[in-house]
Structures are given as C-alpha cells and as structure tokens.
Design an enzyme around this catalytic site. Structure first.
Site, PDB file in Angstrom:
ATOM      1  CG  ASP A  32      -2.113   1.099   1.179  1.00 43.28           C
ATOM      2  OD1 ASP A  32      -1.747   1.952   1.190  1.00 43.28           O
ATOM      3  OD2 ASP A  32      -3.337   0.635   1.237  1.00 43.28           O
ATOM      4  CG  ASN A  88     -12.269  -0.563   4.362  1.00 45.50           C
ATOM      5  OD1 ASN A  88     -12.830  -0.951   5.437  1.00 45.50           O
ATOM      6  ND2 ASN A  88     -11.448   0.294   4.259  1.00 45.50           N
ATOM      7  CD  GLN A  95     -14.792  -0.330  -1.938  1.00 42.31           C
ATOM      8  OE1 GLN A  95     -16.089  -0.551  -1.546  1.00 42.31           O
ATOM      9  NE2 GLN A  95     -14.289  -1.126  -3.012  1.00 42.31           N
ATOM     10  CG  HIS A 101      -8.772  -2.996  -1.720  1.00 41.46           C
ATOM     11  ND1 HIS A 101      -9.730  -2.331  -2.511  1.00 41.46           N
ATOM     12  CD2 HIS A 101      -8.586  -2.326  -0.654  1.00 41.46           C
ATOM     13  CE1 HIS A 101      -9.879  -1.184  -1.838  1.00 41.46           C
ATOM     14  NE2 HIS A 101      -9.249  -1.259  -0.814  1.00 41.46           N
ATOM     15  CG  HIS A 103      -6.707  -2.510   3.730  1.00 44.15           C
ATOM     16  ND1 HIS A 103      -6.100  -1.419   3.201  1.00 44.15           N
ATOM     17  CD2 HIS A 103      -7.802  -2.277   3.080  1.00 44.15           C
ATOM     18  CE1 HIS A 103      -6.850  -0.444   2.659  1.00 44.15           C
ATOM     19  NE2 HIS A 103      -8.016  -0.854   2.617  1.00 44.15           N
TER      20      HIS A 103
HETATM   21  P1  5GP Z   1      -9.715   1.586   0.739  1.00 37.85           P
HETATM   22  O1  5GP Z   1      -9.962   2.936   1.585  1.00 37.85           O
HETATM   23  O2  5GP Z   1     -10.554   1.549  -0.588  1.00 37.85           O
HETATM   24  O3  5GP Z   1     -10.090   0.286   1.749  1.00 37.85           O
HETATM   25  O4  5GP Z   1      -8.419   1.408   0.598  1.00 37.85           O
HETATM   26  C1  5GP Z   1      -7.357   1.803  -0.352  1.00 37.85           C
HETATM   27  C2  5GP Z   1      -6.027   1.917  -0.432  1.00 37.85           C
HETATM   28  O5  5GP Z   1      -5.565   1.619  -1.595  1.00 37.85           O
HETATM   29  C3  5GP Z   1      -5.629   2.879   0.649  1.00 37.85           C
HETATM   30  O6  5GP Z   1      -4.746   2.285   1.717  1.00 37.85           O
HETATM   31  C4  5GP Z   1      -4.743   3.723  -0.175  1.00 37.85           C
HETATM   32  O7  5GP Z   1      -3.207   4.126   0.354  1.00 37.85           O
HETATM   33  C5  5GP Z   1      -4.041   2.530  -1.377  1.00 37.85           C
HETATM   34  N1  5GP Z   1      -3.871   3.204  -2.684  1.00 37.85           N
HETATM   35  C6  5GP Z   1      -4.738   4.028  -3.416  1.00 37.85           C
HETATM   36  N2  5GP Z   1      -4.043   4.178  -4.484  1.00 37.85           N
HETATM   37  C7  5GP Z   1      -2.841   3.267  -4.581  1.00 37.85           C
HETATM   38  C8  5GP Z   1      -1.827   3.259  -5.684  1.00 37.85           C
HETATM   39  O8  5GP Z   1      -1.910   3.883  -6.586  1.00 37.85           O
HETATM   40  N3  5GP Z   1      -1.131   2.441  -5.301  1.00 37.85           N
HETATM   41  C9  5GP Z   1      -0.985   1.710  -4.122  1.00 37.85           C
HETATM   42  N4  5GP Z   1       0.166   0.863  -3.880  1.00 37.85           N
HETATM   43  N5  5GP Z   1      -1.979   1.814  -3.070  1.00 37.85           N
HETATM   44  C10 5GP Z   1      -2.902   2.681  -3.300  1.00 37.85           C
END
Ligand code: 5GP
Ligand code: ZN
Length: 136
Positions: A32, A88, A95, A101, A103
């Site tokens: 991440d 999420n 999310q 995805h 985590h």
């Molecule tokens: P969510 O909030 O949707 O559960 O998590 C999205 C996650 O994706 C966040 O922890 C954010 O840091 C990560 N993320 C978003 N865009 C990118 C990206 O372009 N590359 C990587 N490696 N992580 C990303």
C-alpha cells in the site's frame, strides 16, 4: 473483465508498476502506498469486482487462502506481533478505491495505530430484534 478507468485493474495487471510481493494468474499482492504500518499490503484480484458483493464465490476462498499464506510469510519475515485483515465495502464503510481488495496490516507493539470502533450497548431485546431482522 477489466475496467478501463480503474487504477487497481491497471496495477493488478501490471500496466502501472507496483511493489509486488506475490503474483499468480488471479491475484497480485502489492505494498500500500499509504501504509498504516510497515509492510501494509493489498490483495488485488486481476479481474474487476467493485466489492465483496460482486466477488464470485470461487474467488472468495482463494483470496482468503492467499491472505493466510501472505500473513504467515509476512509475520515470519517482518517479525510483527499481530495482524489485521481489513476489507471495506462502500464509501460509508471507508472504501475509497472501488475495486475489491483486502488490506493486510502487520501490527507491531507500540505502532500507535488503532483499528477499531466504539462499542454500543444494546439490550438483549435489541440484539434479538437485530437477529430476527437478519435471519427472518
Ligand atoms: P480503501 O480505503 O478503498 O479500503 O483502501 C484503498 C487503499 O489503497 C488505501 O490504503 C490507499 O493508500 C491505497 N492506494 C490507493 N491508490 C494506490 C496506488 O496507486 N498504489 C498503491 N500501492 N496503493 C494505493
Ligand atoms: Zn478494477
């Protein structure tokens, strides 16, 4: 199916580079870019599913087996003290990227992070009403 404007489709399929920990025909596991702790990783399917509701059952089992395998490897290599899996679904649930995805968050004593909620105090009657609503 891939979604043209989905960043995780592009990362999962390699058209945007990432720090990849693991890859097979169906999944890519990446670091991440905004980690909660050292080693925070994301399990991404290579097909586009927006969330858990869209994820087909046959992918669910494989995703969880992969989470277990990665948690074992990461715990051994990073010497972390515990592990959170977070997943999420929907904006209200936090999310921000609408491609399914998981985590994988290694936890370290005194890492200063907190993954939690404020517990409510339902009465037994309220708990029963919720049970009946879900199961009825
Ligand atoms: P969510 O909030 O949707 O559960 O998590 C999205 C996650 O994706 C966040 O922890 C954010 O840091 C990560 N993320 C978003 N865009 C990118 C990206 O372009 N590359 C990587 N490696 N992580 C990303
Ligand atoms: Zn996608």
């Amino acid at each position: 199916m891939k979604k043209d404007d989905c960043i995780f489709c592009k990362i999962a399929n390699g058209s945007i580079p990432s720090k990849t920990l693991y890859e097979d025909e169906q999944f890519r596991v990446i670091l991440d870019m905004g980690p909660a702790a050292k080693g925070h990783a994301l399990i991404l399917p290579k097909e586009h599913f927006a969330n858990l509701y869209e994820l087909p059952e046959e992918w669910c089992g494989k995703a969880f087996c992969l989470a277990k395998k990665m948690a074992e490897q990461m715990t051994q290599k990073l010497d972390c003290d515990g592990f959170n899996l977070v997943q999420n679904n929907g904006e209200t649930a936090g999310q921000t990227v609408f491609h399914f995805h998981i985590h994988m968050i290694p936890r370290y004593q005194e890492d200063g992070q907190k993954i939690g909620w404020k517990p409510l105090s339902p009465t037994p009657e309220e708990l029963e009403a919720v049970r009946a609503q879900i199961c009825g």
